[in-house]
Write a protein that holds these residues in place. Structure first.
Motif, PDB file in Angstrom:
ATOM      1  N   SER A   6       0.826  -1.210   0.000  1.00  0.00           N
ATOM      2  CA  SER A   6       0.000   0.000   0.000  1.00  0.00           C
ATOM      3  C   SER A   6       0.860   1.260   0.000  1.00  0.00           C
ATOM      4  O   SER A   6       0.564   2.230  -0.695  1.00  0.00           O
ATOM      5  CB  SER A   6      -0.922   0.000   1.220  1.00  0.00           C
ATOM      6  OG  SER A   6      -0.168  -0.044   2.422  1.00  0.00           O
ATOM      7  N   ASP A   7       1.964   1.251   0.769  1.00  0.00           N
ATOM      8  CA  ASP A   7       2.862   2.403   0.802  1.00  0.00           C
ATOM      9  C   ASP A   7       3.565   2.591  -0.539  1.00  0.00           C
ATOM     10  O   ASP A   7       3.748   3.724  -1.007  1.00  0.00           O
ATOM     11  CB  ASP A   7       3.903   2.245   1.912  1.00  0.00           C
ATOM     12  CG  ASP A   7       3.307   2.455   3.298  1.00  0.00           C
ATOM     13  OD1 ASP A   7       2.167   2.946   3.372  1.00  0.00           O
ATOM     14  OD2 ASP A   7       3.975   2.119   4.294  1.00  0.00           O
TER      15      ASP A   7
ATOM     16  N   SER B 180      -6.129   2.829   3.471  1.00  0.00           N
ATOM     17  CA  SER B 180      -5.308   1.637   3.648  1.00  0.00           C
ATOM     18  C   SER B 180      -5.117   1.327   5.134  1.00  0.00           C
ATOM     19  O   SER B 180      -5.208   0.173   5.564  1.00  0.00           O
ATOM     20  CB  SER B 180      -3.948   1.833   2.969  1.00  0.00           C
ATOM     21  OG  SER B 180      -3.085   0.762   3.248  1.00  0.00           O
ATOM     22  N   PHE B 181      -4.875   2.379   5.923  1.00  0.00           N
ATOM     23  CA  PHE B 181      -4.702   2.198   7.366  1.00  0.00           C
ATOM     24  C   PHE B 181      -5.993   1.680   8.001  1.00  0.00           C
ATOM     25  O   PHE B 181      -5.975   0.772   8.837  1.00  0.00           O
ATOM     26  CB  PHE B 181      -4.291   3.515   8.009  1.00  0.00           C
ATOM     27  CG  PHE B 181      -4.245   3.470   9.506  1.00  0.00           C
ATOM     28  CD1 PHE B 181      -3.184   2.879  10.164  1.00  0.00           C
ATOM     29  CD2 PHE B 181      -5.277   3.999  10.267  1.00  0.00           C
ATOM     30  CE1 PHE B 181      -3.147   2.817  11.547  1.00  0.00           C
ATOM     31  CE2 PHE B 181      -5.256   3.955  11.645  1.00  0.00           C
ATOM     32  CZ  PHE B 181      -4.186   3.361  12.290  1.00  0.00           C
TER      33      PHE B 181
ATOM     34  N   ILE C  67      -5.650   7.785   0.175  1.00  0.00           N
ATOM     35  CA  ILE C  67      -5.316   6.372  -0.030  1.00  0.00           C
ATOM     36  C   ILE C  67      -4.644   5.798   1.213  1.00  0.00           C
ATOM     37  O   ILE C  67      -4.942   4.679   1.641  1.00  0.00           O
ATOM     38  CB  ILE C  67      -4.410   6.207  -1.269  1.00  0.00           C
ATOM     39  CG1 ILE C  67      -5.171   6.588  -2.541  1.00  0.00           C
ATOM     40  CG2 ILE C  67      -3.917   4.768  -1.373  1.00  0.00           C
ATOM     41  CD1 ILE C  67      -4.323   6.555  -3.793  1.00  0.00           C
ATOM     42  N   SER C  68      -3.730   6.567   1.804  1.00  0.00           N
ATOM     43  CA  SER C  68      -3.045   6.103   3.016  1.00  0.00           C
ATOM     44  C   SER C  68      -4.021   5.897   4.159  1.00  0.00           C
ATOM     45  O   SER C  68      -3.937   4.907   4.907  1.00  0.00           O
ATOM     46  CB  SER C  68      -1.968   7.115   3.426  1.00  0.00           C
ATOM     47  OG  SER C  68      -0.971   7.237   2.440  1.00  0.00           O
TER      48      SER C  68
ATOM     49  N   TRP D 286      -8.400   0.004   6.560  1.00  0.00           N
ATOM     50  CA  TRP D 286      -8.641  -1.370   6.130  1.00  0.00           C
ATOM     51  C   TRP D 286      -7.755  -2.355   6.898  1.00  0.00           C
ATOM     52  O   TRP D 286      -8.223  -3.400   7.355  1.00  0.00           O
ATOM     53  CB  TRP D 286      -8.384  -1.495   4.631  1.00  0.00           C
ATOM     54  CG  TRP D 286      -8.554  -2.883   4.097  1.00  0.00           C
ATOM     55  CD1 TRP D 286      -7.571  -3.782   3.807  1.00  0.00           C
ATOM     56  CD2 TRP D 286      -9.786  -3.556   3.820  1.00  0.00           C
ATOM     57  NE1 TRP D 286      -8.099  -4.955   3.349  1.00  0.00           N
ATOM     58  CE2 TRP D 286      -9.466  -4.845   3.343  1.00  0.00           C
ATOM     59  CE3 TRP D 286     -11.129  -3.184   3.908  1.00  0.00           C
ATOM     60  CZ2 TRP D 286     -10.430  -5.765   2.969  1.00  0.00           C
ATOM     61  CZ3 TRP D 286     -12.096  -4.108   3.538  1.00  0.00           C
ATOM     62  CH2 TRP D 286     -11.754  -5.376   3.076  1.00  0.00           C
ATOM     63  N   THR D 287      -6.476  -1.991   7.055  1.00  0.00           N
ATOM     64  CA  THR D 287      -5.550  -2.860   7.777  1.00  0.00           C
ATOM     65  C   THR D 287      -5.947  -2.980   9.249  1.00  0.00           C
ATOM     66  O   THR D 287      -5.936  -4.077   9.829  1.00  0.00           O
ATOM     67  CB  THR D 287      -4.120  -2.308   7.671  1.00  0.00           C
ATOM     68  OG1 THR D 287      -3.761  -2.173   6.296  1.00  0.00           O
ATOM     69  CG2 THR D 287      -3.127  -3.230   8.355  1.00  0.00           C
TER      70      THR D 287
ATOM     71  N   VAL E 138       1.085   4.151  -2.892  1.00  0.00           N
ATOM     72  CA  VAL E 138       0.913   5.579  -2.597  1.00  0.00           C
ATOM     73  C   VAL E 138       2.080   6.385  -3.154  1.00  0.00           C
ATOM     74  O   VAL E 138       1.889   7.441  -3.769  1.00  0.00           O
ATOM     75  CB  VAL E 138       0.780   5.809  -1.075  1.00  0.00           C
ATOM     76  CG1 VAL E 138       0.910   7.292  -0.735  1.00  0.00           C
ATOM     77  CG2 VAL E 138      -0.549   5.281  -0.581  1.00  0.00           C
TER      78      VAL E 138
END
Length: 630
Positions: free
Chosen positions: A466-467, A497-498, A493-494, A500-501, A470
Motif C-alpha cells: 500500500s505504501d 489503507s490504514f 489512499i493512506s 482497512w488494515t 501511494v
C-alpha cells in the motif's frame, strides 16, 4: 533586531553566497512561470522579491526559499484569460484586465493563508505520511526536470520577426472562395486575396497579411485570424510557438550544461569553502562571454517572453502608487465571485507546497520549523506582493534545496536572495542578462538529481504494498495533474489503507467460566472500519444465557463503535440473554448510561477500567444514544 543579528552572524558568509546562488537560479524559473501565466516577467520577479524577503524575515522556517512558483502560476492562467475578456466587455473597456484580477486574487490568497496560520492549520502537515512525502519530492523533481527540457527550445519567428504565436481556430468568421473573402451571412465580398496580401475590396487598401496559416493585422502586426480552405476563423492564443534547438546552438547548450554539472559535482570534492553552484555559474558565464559562444542567455530568454502587467522599472515605480494601480478594478460582488475560487485553490496549493518543502528542510537540517508561522508569513508576502503589482507565490523546493546544499541555513540566505533579485531588477540587469541559460539549467539538473529520492527504488519491495502504491501514485499525479491533488490523493489512499488494515486486526478470544458464562475477550481497535468484523465474532443464537464481553485489550475509537456495542446489547436482550460489559472507558460508559437505564446493571465498574477519551465530549449528547445516527 538584536536577536535576529545574532542568529545570522554564525553562518553569514555561507548564507550570503547561498542567497546569491539561489537568486541566479530563481530568475529563469520565475520568468518561465511568468510566461506560463501570460504575465510580464517583471511582475513575477517583483513578486518573488516581495514574497521572498517577507517570508525570509518572518517565516517559521529559516533557509526556506519562497518566490513566484509555478504551482501557483498555473492556477491563474485561465483566470487571467477570462479576465482579459471580461475587461473588454466593460462600458469603458480595459485592456489587460486579467492582470488586475490577478492582483486581487493574490491579495485574497494571502488573506486565506493568514487565516490558515491563525487557526493553526499548519500543524496538519504532520499527518502527511512518509510515502506521500517521498512521492511529492519525486514528482516535483520530475516536474522541474521536464521544465528544464523546455530550455532546449527556441522561439519560432513569424513573418515580422516576432515570436510566432500558437493559435487555435474557433468560430468561422468569413467564408473564402476563389480568393474572395465573404461575409458569412450576406455573402458580400469584403476582401480580396492577392498572393499573401489581403486587400479591402472597396478601397483596395492592404488590410491583412497571410503567413503559415495565420492572418496578421498589417498595422498591429498581431495574429487576428486563422485561415483554411473554408475561410477565416477567430482564434484562441495558446502562447509562443517553440521549436527544438538544432545544430551548433544545441551542441553549445549541451556542452555548457554538462560543464556546469561537472563543476557542481566535482568542486565539493576539492573544497567546500565556496558554493559549487555559484562558482559553476560564474565560470560558465565567463567562458560564454569571452569565448564568443553564441548561447542563449537570460536577457534573450526574458526578451523573448511577454505578457500582461508591468513592463519595466518605470512601471514598478509608477505602480507603487497603490490607489492608481487598483483604480482599474471594479470592487463589487461579481469580482469577488470571479476571483474567490482561484484564490482559494492557489492558497491551498501554495500552503501545501510550502509546508511540504518545510518538512523536507526539517529533515535535511535535522531541525524543526513552525508551520503556522510560515502560513502567516506566506500570506503577508502575497498580500504585499499583490497590493503593489506583483504575482503570487509560495515555497520553492528546487531553490530551497539549492540553498541548503550551498550552505544556506539562516534567514540571511532568503534575504540575500530577495535583495539580489531586487538589485537585478533595479541596477544589474545588463550584467545578469549575460548569464547563459545553460549554466542555470545545469544547476537545476544537479538539484533534480540531489532532490529525487533514489532510495525509493530500493525500498519499493521492502515496504508494504500500500505504501509503495501511494508513493508511485503521488509521484504520477504530481507530474500529470497538480501538487495539491497529489497530496490529497496520497493522504486519502493512506488513510483508507490504514483503516482497512486496522479493521482486520479486531480479534475475539472466547472461553467459558465454570458456571457456564461465555466470555468474549476483545482485542484490537474498534472503530467504524472494524464494526463488521466485530459483529461477526458473536454467535447470539447459540450463546448461553449468560455472556460477558471484556474490552480490556480493545480500544473504543469512535462513536460508531459505541453504536455497535449498543446494538449488540439490544440483540442479546431481545434473545432473553443476560449480558455484562467490562473494562469500558469513562466516555463509553457515560454515553451508554445516557442511552438507556438498563446499562446501569449491564456495565461492570472496575478499578482497571481504561482511561482514554473519545473525539467528542459525552456532554454533547443529551439524547439517548439510540436516537443518534453514527
Amino acid at each position: 533586531m538584536t536577536e535576529f543579528i545574532k542568529k545570522i552572524i554564525p553562518n553569514a558568509k555561507d548564507d550570503t553566497l547561498a542567497g546569491i546562488t539561489v537568486s541566479l537560479a530563481m530568475i529563469p524559473e520565475v520568468v518561465a512561470f511568468a510566461f506560463v501565466a501570460q504575465i510580464s516577467p517583471i511582475v513575477a520577479l517583483f513578486g518573488a522579491f516581495v514574497i521572498g524577503i517577507i517570508s525570509a524575515l518572518f517565516g517559521g522556517r529559516p533557509g526556506l526559499i519562497s518566490g513566484a512558483a509555478g504551482a501557483v502560476a498555473v492556477i491563474f492562467v485561465h483566470m487571467i484569460q477570462e479576465g482579459h475578456a471580461k475587461g473588454l466587455l466593460f462600458d469603458n473597456p480595459v485592456e489587460n484586465m486579467g492582470y488586475f484580477y490577478l492582483l486581487a486574487a493574490v491579495v485574497l490568497m494571502g488573506v486565506i493563508q493568514i487565516f490558515a496560520g491563525l487557526f493553526k492549520l499548519g500543524k496538519f502537515v504532520r499527518l502527511i505520511p512518509h510515502p506521500v512525502m517521498m512521492g511529492f519530492v519525486n514528482g516535483l523533481a520530475i516536474v522541474i526536470f521536464m521544465a528544464q527540457l523546455g530550455m532546449f527550445t527556441e522561439n519560432k519567428k513569424d513573418f515580422f520577426g516576432q515570436n510566432m504565436r500558437k493559435t487555435e481556430s474557433k468560430e468561422l468568421v468569413y467564408n473564402l472562395s476563389n480568393n474572395q473573402v465573404k461575409d458569412v451571412t450576406s455573402d458580400t465580398i469584403l476582401f480580396t486575396i492577392e498572393g499573401n496580401s489581403v486587400k479591402n475590396n472597396s478601397t483596395n487598401k492592404e488590410m491583412f497579411l497571410i503567413s503559415e496559416g495565420q492572418v496578421f493585422d498589417i498595422n498591429t502586426k498581431k495574429v487576428v485570424f486563422n485561415i483554411s480552405e473554408e475561410g477565416f476563423y477567430s482564434i484562441k492564443d495558446n502562447g509562443v510557438l517553440k521549436s527544438s534547438m538544432q545544430g551548433k546552438t544545441l551542441y553549445i547548450m549541451i556542452g555548457l550544461v554538462l560543464l556546469t554539472m561537472f563543476i557542481v559535482w566535482g568542486l565539493p570534492k576539492i573544497t567546500t569553502k565556496i558554493p559549487a553552484a555559484l562558482t559553476a555559474i560564474l565560470i560558465v558565464s565567463l567562458i560564454s562571454i569571452f569565448g564568443g559562444l553564441n548561447s542563449i542567455n537570460v536577457g534573450d530568454f526574458i526578451r523573448d517572453g511577454g505578457g500582461a502587467g508591468l513592463n519595466g522599472i518605470a512601471e514598478i515605480s509608477k505602480n507603487l502608487n497603490v490607489l492608481e494601480l487598483w483604480s482599474n478594478l471594479p470592487f463589487n460582488l461579481d469580482t469577488l465571485k470571479f476571483i474567490a475560487p482561484y484564490a482559494f485553490l492557489a492558497a491551498s496549493v501554495g500552503l501545501i507546497e510550502t509546508l511540504m518543502t518545510m518538512n523536507l528542510v526539517d529533515e535535511l537540517t535535522e531541525s524543526r520549523g513552525n508551520g503556522n508561522k510560515e502560513c502567516i508569513a506566506q500570506g503577508a508576502g502575497n498580500i504585499m506582493s499583490g497590493a503593489f503589482g506583483g504575482t503570487g507565490g509560495c515555497g520553492m523546493i528546487g531553490q530551497t534545496v539549492i540553498n541548503i546544499n550551498a550552505g544556506g541555513r539562516g534567514r540571511l540566505s532568503g534575504v540575500m536572495m530577495a535583495l539580489t533579485l531586487l538589485t537585478f531588477i533595479l541596477f544589474a540587469d545588463k550584467y545578469i542578462e549575460q548569464v547563459p541559460i545553460a549554466a542555470l539549467v545545469g544547476v537545476m539538473f544537479m538539484m533534480v538529481i540531489e532532490t529525487f529520492a533514489w532510495s525509493s527504488f530500493r525500498i519499493l519491495k521492502k515496504i508494504p504494498m500500500s505504501d509503495a502504491f501511494v508513493l508511485i501514485i503521488v509521484s504520477a499525479v504530481t507530474v500529470f495533474f497538480d501538487l495539491a491533488i497529489a497530496v490529497f490523493v496520497g493522504v486519502i489512499i493512506s488513510a483508507l489503507s490504514f483503516a482497512w488494515t486496522s479493521a482486520k486486526k479486531i480479534r475475539a478470544r472466547k472461553r467459558f467460566k465454570e458456571d457456564g458464562t461465555k466470555i468474549y475477550e476483545i482485542w484490537g481497535p474498534l472503530f467504524f472500519g472494524s464494526i463488521t468484523e466485530f459483529n461477526a465474532k458473536f454467535d447470539i443464537k447459540n450463546d448461553p444465557d449468560f455472556v460477558e464481553i471484556d474490552f480490556v485489550e480493545a480500544r473504543i475509537s469512535d462513536h460508531s463503535a459505541i453504536e455497535a456495542i449498543f446494538n449488540l446489547v439490544e440483540k442479546y436482550q431481545a434473545a432473553d440473554k443476560k449480558i455484562t460489559l467490562k473494562h469500558l472507558s469513562e466516555d463509553c460508559k457515560l454515553l451508554l448510561f445516557k442511552s438507556s437505564p438498563i446499562f446501569t446493571d449491564i456495565i461492570v465498574e472496575d478499578i482497571d477500567d481504561p482511561r482514554y477519551h473519545l473525539a467528542a465530549n459525552p456532554e454533547d449528547f443529551p439524547k439517548p444514544l439510540g436516537e443518534y445516527k453514527f
